[in-house]
Design a protein around this motif. Sequence first.
Motif, PDB file in Angstrom:
ATOM      1  N   MET A  32       4.046  -6.014  -1.294  1.00  0.00           N
ATOM      2  CA  MET A  32       2.941  -6.059  -0.340  1.00  0.00           C
ATOM      3  C   MET A  32       1.860  -6.976  -0.907  1.00  0.00           C
ATOM      4  O   MET A  32       1.266  -6.679  -1.943  1.00  0.00           O
ATOM      5  CB  MET A  32       2.378  -4.660  -0.117  1.00  0.00           C
ATOM      6  CG  MET A  32       3.374  -3.656   0.435  1.00  0.00           C
ATOM      7  SD  MET A  32       3.870  -4.050   2.128  1.00  0.00           S
ATOM      8  CE  MET A  32       2.300  -3.865   2.977  1.00  0.00           C
ATOM      9  N   ILE A  33       1.626  -8.099  -0.240  1.00  0.00           N
ATOM     10  CA  ILE A  33       0.640  -9.055  -0.747  1.00  0.00           C
ATOM     11  C   ILE A  33      -0.757  -8.751  -0.232  1.00  0.00           C
ATOM     12  O   ILE A  33      -1.728  -9.399  -0.633  1.00  0.00           O
ATOM     13  CB  ILE A  33       1.037 -10.497  -0.370  1.00  0.00           C
ATOM     14  CG1 ILE A  33       1.167 -10.639   1.157  1.00  0.00           C
ATOM     15  CG2 ILE A  33       2.332 -10.887  -1.057  1.00  0.00           C
ATOM     16  CD1 ILE A  33       1.446 -12.056   1.614  1.00  0.00           C
ATOM     17  N   ALA A  34      -0.875  -7.769   0.663  1.00  0.00           N
ATOM     18  CA  ALA A  34      -2.185  -7.366   1.179  1.00  0.00           C
ATOM     19  C   ALA A  34      -2.130  -5.903   1.580  1.00  0.00           C
ATOM     20  O   ALA A  34      -1.055  -5.382   1.925  1.00  0.00           O
ATOM     21  CB  ALA A  34      -2.580  -8.232   2.379  1.00  0.00           C
ATOM     22  N   LEU A  35      -3.273  -5.234   1.513  1.00  0.00           N
ATOM     23  CA  LEU A  35      -3.344  -3.843   1.944  1.00  0.00           C
ATOM     24  C   LEU A  35      -3.511  -3.833   3.463  1.00  0.00           C
ATOM     25  O   LEU A  35      -4.632  -3.736   3.984  1.00  0.00           O
ATOM     26  CB  LEU A  35      -4.513  -3.132   1.256  1.00  0.00           C
ATOM     27  CG  LEU A  35      -4.379  -2.904  -0.243  1.00  0.00           C
ATOM     28  CD1 LEU A  35      -5.632  -2.240  -0.790  1.00  0.00           C
ATOM     29  CD2 LEU A  35      -3.153  -2.050  -0.551  1.00  0.00           C
ATOM     30  N   LEU A  40       2.748  -3.196   6.710  1.00  0.00           N
ATOM     31  CA  LEU A  40       3.574  -2.139   6.130  1.00  0.00           C
ATOM     32  C   LEU A  40       4.390  -1.444   7.213  1.00  0.00           C
ATOM     33  O   LEU A  40       5.567  -1.132   7.010  1.00  0.00           O
ATOM     34  CB  LEU A  40       2.689  -1.126   5.397  1.00  0.00           C
ATOM     35  CG  LEU A  40       3.404   0.015   4.665  1.00  0.00           C
ATOM     36  CD1 LEU A  40       4.377  -0.527   3.624  1.00  0.00           C
ATOM     37  CD2 LEU A  40       2.395   0.948   3.999  1.00  0.00           C
ATOM     38  N   ASN A  41       3.796  -1.262   8.373  1.00  0.00           N
ATOM     39  CA  ASN A  41       4.482  -0.606   9.479  1.00  0.00           C
ATOM     40  C   ASN A  41       5.655  -1.434   9.996  1.00  0.00           C
ATOM     41  O   ASN A  41       6.642  -0.896  10.509  1.00  0.00           O
ATOM     42  CB  ASN A  41       3.490  -0.342  10.614  1.00  0.00           C
ATOM     43  CG  ASN A  41       3.961   0.741  11.556  1.00  0.00           C
ATOM     44  OD1 ASN A  41       4.454   1.781  11.129  1.00  0.00           O
ATOM     45  ND2 ASN A  41       3.841   0.488  12.846  1.00  0.00           N
ATOM     46  N   GLN A  42       5.557  -2.749   9.845  1.00  0.00           N
ATOM     47  CA  GLN A  42       6.635  -3.638  10.282  1.00  0.00           C
ATOM     48  C   GLN A  42       7.894  -3.468   9.441  1.00  0.00           C
ATOM     49  O   GLN A  42       8.987  -3.864   9.865  1.00  0.00           O
ATOM     50  CB  GLN A  42       6.167  -5.092  10.222  1.00  0.00           C
ATOM     51  CG  GLN A  42       5.111  -5.455  11.256  1.00  0.00           C
ATOM     52  CD  GLN A  42       4.563  -6.858  11.064  1.00  0.00           C
ATOM     53  OE1 GLN A  42       5.132  -7.661  10.308  1.00  0.00           O
ATOM     54  NE2 GLN A  42       3.458  -7.164  11.718  1.00  0.00           N
ATOM     55  N   GLN A  43       7.743  -2.891   8.245  1.00  0.00           N
ATOM     56  CA  GLN A  43       8.896  -2.684   7.360  1.00  0.00           C
ATOM     57  C   GLN A  43       9.597  -1.359   7.640  1.00  0.00           C
ATOM     58  O   GLN A  43      10.532  -0.987   6.944  1.00  0.00           O
ATOM     59  CB  GLN A  43       8.444  -2.706   5.896  1.00  0.00           C
ATOM     60  CG  GLN A  43       7.503  -3.827   5.529  1.00  0.00           C
ATOM     61  CD  GLN A  43       8.070  -5.191   5.817  1.00  0.00           C
ATOM     62  OE1 GLN A  43       9.216  -5.498   5.504  1.00  0.00           O
ATOM     63  NE2 GLN A  43       7.260  -6.041   6.442  1.00  0.00           N
ATOM     64  N   ASN A 219      -0.534  -4.218  -8.234  1.00  0.00           N
ATOM     65  CA  ASN A 219       0.696  -4.621  -7.554  1.00  0.00           C
ATOM     66  C   ASN A 219       1.199  -3.451  -6.727  1.00  0.00           C
ATOM     67  O   ASN A 219       1.156  -2.300  -7.169  1.00  0.00           O
ATOM     68  CB  ASN A 219       1.760  -5.048  -8.575  1.00  0.00           C
ATOM     69  CG  ASN A 219       2.969  -5.677  -7.895  1.00  0.00           C
ATOM     70  OD1 ASN A 219       4.040  -5.078  -7.860  1.00  0.00           O
ATOM     71  ND2 ASN A 219       2.810  -6.864  -7.344  1.00  0.00           N
ATOM     72  N   LEU A 220       1.656  -3.756  -5.507  1.00  0.00           N
ATOM     73  CA  LEU A 220       2.116  -2.718  -4.587  1.00  0.00           C
ATOM     74  C   LEU A 220       3.480  -3.100  -4.033  1.00  0.00           C
ATOM     75  O   LEU A 220       3.650  -4.184  -3.476  1.00  0.00           O
ATOM     76  CB  LEU A 220       1.119  -2.544  -3.437  1.00  0.00           C
ATOM     77  CG  LEU A 220       1.439  -1.449  -2.424  1.00  0.00           C
ATOM     78  CD1 LEU A 220       1.354  -0.065  -3.082  1.00  0.00           C
ATOM     79  CD2 LEU A 220       0.477  -1.531  -1.240  1.00  0.00           C
ATOM     80  N   LEU A 221       4.448  -2.204  -4.208  1.00  0.00           N
ATOM     81  CA  LEU A 221       5.800  -2.416  -3.690  1.00  0.00           C
ATOM     82  C   LEU A 221       6.152  -1.280  -2.739  1.00  0.00           C
ATOM     83  O   LEU A 221       5.953  -0.103  -3.067  1.00  0.00           O
ATOM     84  CB  LEU A 221       6.816  -2.467  -4.836  1.00  0.00           C
ATOM     85  CG  LEU A 221       6.723  -3.669  -5.771  1.00  0.00           C
ATOM     86  CD1 LEU A 221       7.626  -3.474  -6.977  1.00  0.00           C
ATOM     87  CD2 LEU A 221       7.115  -4.950  -5.046  1.00  0.00           C
ATOM     88  N   ALA A 222       6.662  -1.651  -1.568  1.00  0.00           N
ATOM     89  CA  ALA A 222       7.063  -0.655  -0.575  1.00  0.00           C
ATOM     90  C   ALA A 222       8.559  -0.388  -0.690  1.00  0.00           C
ATOM     91  O   ALA A 222       9.357  -1.324  -0.787  1.00  0.00           O
ATOM     92  CB  ALA A 222       6.734  -1.147   0.833  1.00  0.00           C
TER      93      ALA A 222
END
Length: 313
Positions: A32-35, A40-43, A219-222
């Motif tokens: 995730m390059i942005a909060l 995120l919902n698109q994933q 860093n944020l990974l979904a």
Amino acid sequence: MSGGWNTIESDAGVFTYLVDNLGVKNVQFEEMIALDADYLNQQSPVYGVIFLFKYPVGQKKADEAVDGQYDFAASENIFFANQTIQNACATQAILSVLLNRGDLDLGDQLREFKEFTQAFPAELRGEALSNSELIRGVHNSFARSSPFIDEGTRAATEDDDLYHFIAYTPINGILYEIDGLQPSPISHGKCTEEQFPEKVIPVLQRRIERYPATEIRFNLLAMVQDLRIRAAEIGDVETVAREDEKRKMWIWENELRRHNFVGFAHEVLKRAVASKLRDGKYDEWIDEAKQKAKDRMSERKKVRGEKEDIASP
């Protein structure tokens, strides 16, 4: 316990193939390059997120959570393990999502581990995780190869840059923050699977706001369903092809992490020197290299002088 745990990177390709090697099916990670809740919902479906941040060394543990509330009762009903060993937090955060999902194919070995530790208290679960040869072996297979071994150990100080992984995931209608260094899961209120993207983003924003504005090392990974599944269902051939190519690149990058190129570079240099010595051109080769270095230095001084002339009033 035999063997330690090595540091691994916060990387979508590393995490995707880590869970794949543990036997988990149809799961991948997206950076995730942005909060952004919409992105995120698109994933969707999103199973959880793994958050990496600079850990405040020396910070005293409080009786109450800084944000949210400790939920000690939840420790008995969900998979929560205390972190009992250094460098295991990345895989532990991943398992904190995986082992709390009832809709994923974990594979035989992880499912057996979950069942085996089901009745354990959090500290014993952490010990069981740290001593699992399967989990530790897969984790360490993604560590970068290094020829430099630090034989000494010391306690971390406030001047050290230490980083920590934690997980956020919806469980039984509650948004939980799962951090093995905390005494229990932390509840952030009611949250359905569908609400997770909208609910988790404000929690992450508040966490980041605890740091100075100059701190950007997050860093944020979904953790999401394999994106090729939905693409194939709707006939999106381009996305399937793009995801296949991405996995080829991930495999290549993961292979590079396993190799020590210092030894390779040393061997190439030895062979080059041996070749020049054999041909009687070693001194000529060294003189040529020295001259090139002098030419580069002269060129830099010339450019620097021209810039100073331009800047002069």
